[in-house]
Design a protein around this motif. Sequence first.
Motif, short mmCIF file in Angstrom:
data_model
loop_
_atom_site.label_atom_id
_atom_site.label_comp_id
_atom_site.label_asym_id
_atom_site.label_seq_id
_atom_site.Cartn_x
_atom_site.Cartn_y
_atom_site.Cartn_z
N LYS A 1 -5.58 -13.28 -15.00
CA LYS A 1 -3.97 -14.03 -15.26
C LYS A 1 -2.95 -12.56 -15.14
O LYS A 1 -1.76 -12.36 -14.97
CB LYS A 1 -3.08 -14.47 -16.50
N HIS A 2 -3.79 -11.78 -14.71
CA HIS A 2 -2.57 -10.19 -14.67
C HIS A 2 -2.28 -9.98 -13.39
O HIS A 2 -2.61 -11.26 -12.41
CB HIS A 2 -3.35 -9.20 -15.46
N PRO A 3 -0.47 -9.95 -13.54
CA PRO A 3 -0.38 -10.17 -12.29
C PRO A 3 0.43 -9.12 -10.94
O PRO A 3 -0.69 -9.24 -10.03
CB PRO A 3 1.33 -10.29 -12.48
N ARG A 4 -1.13 -7.78 -11.96
CA ARG A 4 -1.48 -6.87 -10.71
C ARG A 4 -3.04 -6.88 -10.06
O ARG A 4 -3.61 -6.12 -9.83
CB ARG A 4 -0.88 -4.82 -11.14
N LEU A 5 -3.35 -7.53 -10.93
CA LEU A 5 -5.51 -8.41 -10.68
C LEU A 5 -5.42 -8.56 -9.89
O LEU A 5 -4.55 -9.76 -8.85
CB LEU A 5 -5.47 -8.99 -11.81
N PHE B 1 -1.19 -1.60 -7.24
CA PHE B 1 0.21 -0.23 -7.80
C PHE B 1 0.86 -0.22 -6.43
O PHE B 1 2.26 0.23 -6.65
CB PHE B 1 -0.55 0.97 -8.19
N SER B 2 0.65 -0.75 -5.35
CA SER B 2 1.66 -1.24 -3.98
C SER B 2 2.92 -0.75 -4.19
O SER B 2 4.29 -0.31 -3.56
CB SER B 2 1.00 -1.86 -2.80
N ASP B 3 3.38 -1.65 -4.97
CA ASP B 3 5.10 -1.61 -5.40
C ASP B 3 5.68 -0.60 -6.36
O ASP B 3 6.73 -0.60 -5.69
CB ASP B 3 4.87 -3.09 -6.51
N LEU B 4 5.00 0.49 -6.16
CA LEU B 4 5.28 1.97 -7.78
C LEU B 4 4.42 2.50 -6.52
O LEU B 4 3.87 4.14 -6.88
CB LEU B 4 5.04 1.22 -8.25
N GLU B 5 5.44 2.73 -4.87
CA GLU B 5 4.11 3.94 -3.57
C GLU B 5 5.04 4.94 -4.12
O GLU B 5 3.79 6.04 -4.64
CB GLU B 5 4.49 3.43 -2.53
N ASP B 6 5.82 4.99 -4.65
CA ASP B 6 6.28 6.50 -4.63
C ASP B 6 5.97 7.19 -5.89
O ASP B 6 5.67 8.14 -6.33
CB ASP B 6 8.49 6.29 -4.62
N ASP B 7 5.84 6.24 -6.91
CA ASP B 7 5.58 6.93 -8.10
C ASP B 7 3.50 7.01 -8.30
O ASP B 7 2.71 7.94 -9.24
CB ASP B 7 5.68 5.84 -9.90
N PHE C 1 -7.60 6.07 -2.08
CA PHE C 1 -6.30 6.31 -3.32
C PHE C 1 -5.48 5.44 -2.16
O PHE C 1 -4.57 5.20 -2.96
CB PHE C 1 -6.14 8.02 -3.95
N GLU C 2 -5.44 6.22 -1.20
CA GLU C 2 -4.34 5.31 -0.20
C GLU C 2 -3.53 4.23 -0.53
O GLU C 2 -2.70 3.17 -0.20
CB GLU C 2 -4.52 5.47 0.78
N ASP C 3 -5.26 3.05 -1.10
CA ASP C 3 -5.14 1.50 -1.15
C ASP C 3 -3.97 1.30 -2.22
O ASP C 3 -3.49 0.19 -2.74
CB ASP C 3 -6.71 1.20 -1.74
N MET C 4 -4.00 1.77 -3.17
CA MET C 4 -3.00 2.35 -4.98
C MET C 4 -3.78 0.74 -5.54
O MET C 4 -2.89 0.50 -5.81
CB MET C 4 -1.30 1.94 -4.40
N LYS C 5 -4.79 1.32 -5.83
CA LYS C 5 -5.47 0.11 -6.11
C LYS C 5 -5.80 1.61 -7.60
O LYS C 5 -6.71 2.59 -7.51
CB LYS C 5 -6.45 -0.15 -6.20
N LEU C 6 -5.82 0.07 -8.95
CA LEU C 6 -6.58 1.75 -10.04
C LEU C 6 -7.81 0.17 -10.18
O LEU C 6 -7.11 -0.40 -10.61
CB LEU C 6 -5.79 1.52 -11.48
N ILE C 7 -9.17 0.68 -10.72
CA ILE C 7 -10.20 0.47 -11.01
C ILE C 7 -10.77 0.75 -12.49
O ILE C 7 -10.50 1.74 -12.62
CB ILE C 7 -11.08 0.41 -9.88
#
Length: 185
Positions: free
Chosen positions: A69-73, A90-96, A43-49
């Motif tokens: 083509k998704h920018p988060r892929l 999702f690393s750009d949304l670390e606080d969330d 979960f520390e990797d901040m990835k949604l699978i």
Amino acid sequence: MYTLYSKYFQKSKVFLYPLLGIKRGSKVVPEETFVIWNNDLTFEDMKLICLYRRGKDQEFEQFEKLLLKHPRLCDYVNINEELVLFTFDFSDLEDDWDCFIDGKYSIMSMSVKRKIIDFFDKTSGNYIYIESFLYPHKWFDKYSELLNIDVDILKAVGELCDKPNLEKEKLTIKVIDLEKINILN
């Protein structure tokens, strides 16, 4: 009449998947979502699978092209002929992300909460639950009544939804890397 939602639900599907900006009502939805994958991602990797069952129609092919083509892929893995994994960063949304992991949904940023609540149809049965999870201060009295506990206890806790169960948010599926298998031995 209001009732409490008592079964566990995949928190990543409710609180993270809507942040991908995929239109509500799409016929192609993930079988399930996760934030941990075996020992490969934590979960520390901040990835949604997102685990998708590959459709045999053109609709899935078009959706797959959209996801590619998704920018988060950040990763795409064919599990087999039926299943495919898409992993989003999702690393750009670390606080969330940290709020999500800690079960502090009510203190996620307003922009994130807006994307989550907007994802759900206002007339759906789930909308009222999502609203109570994101904006619990509006619902403390109602939950106090339903739970038959003092409202001050709920206010002290501050949240009306439990934290993600990281065991249930963990994908345990093996992928065979054919390049690592020496067939000639």
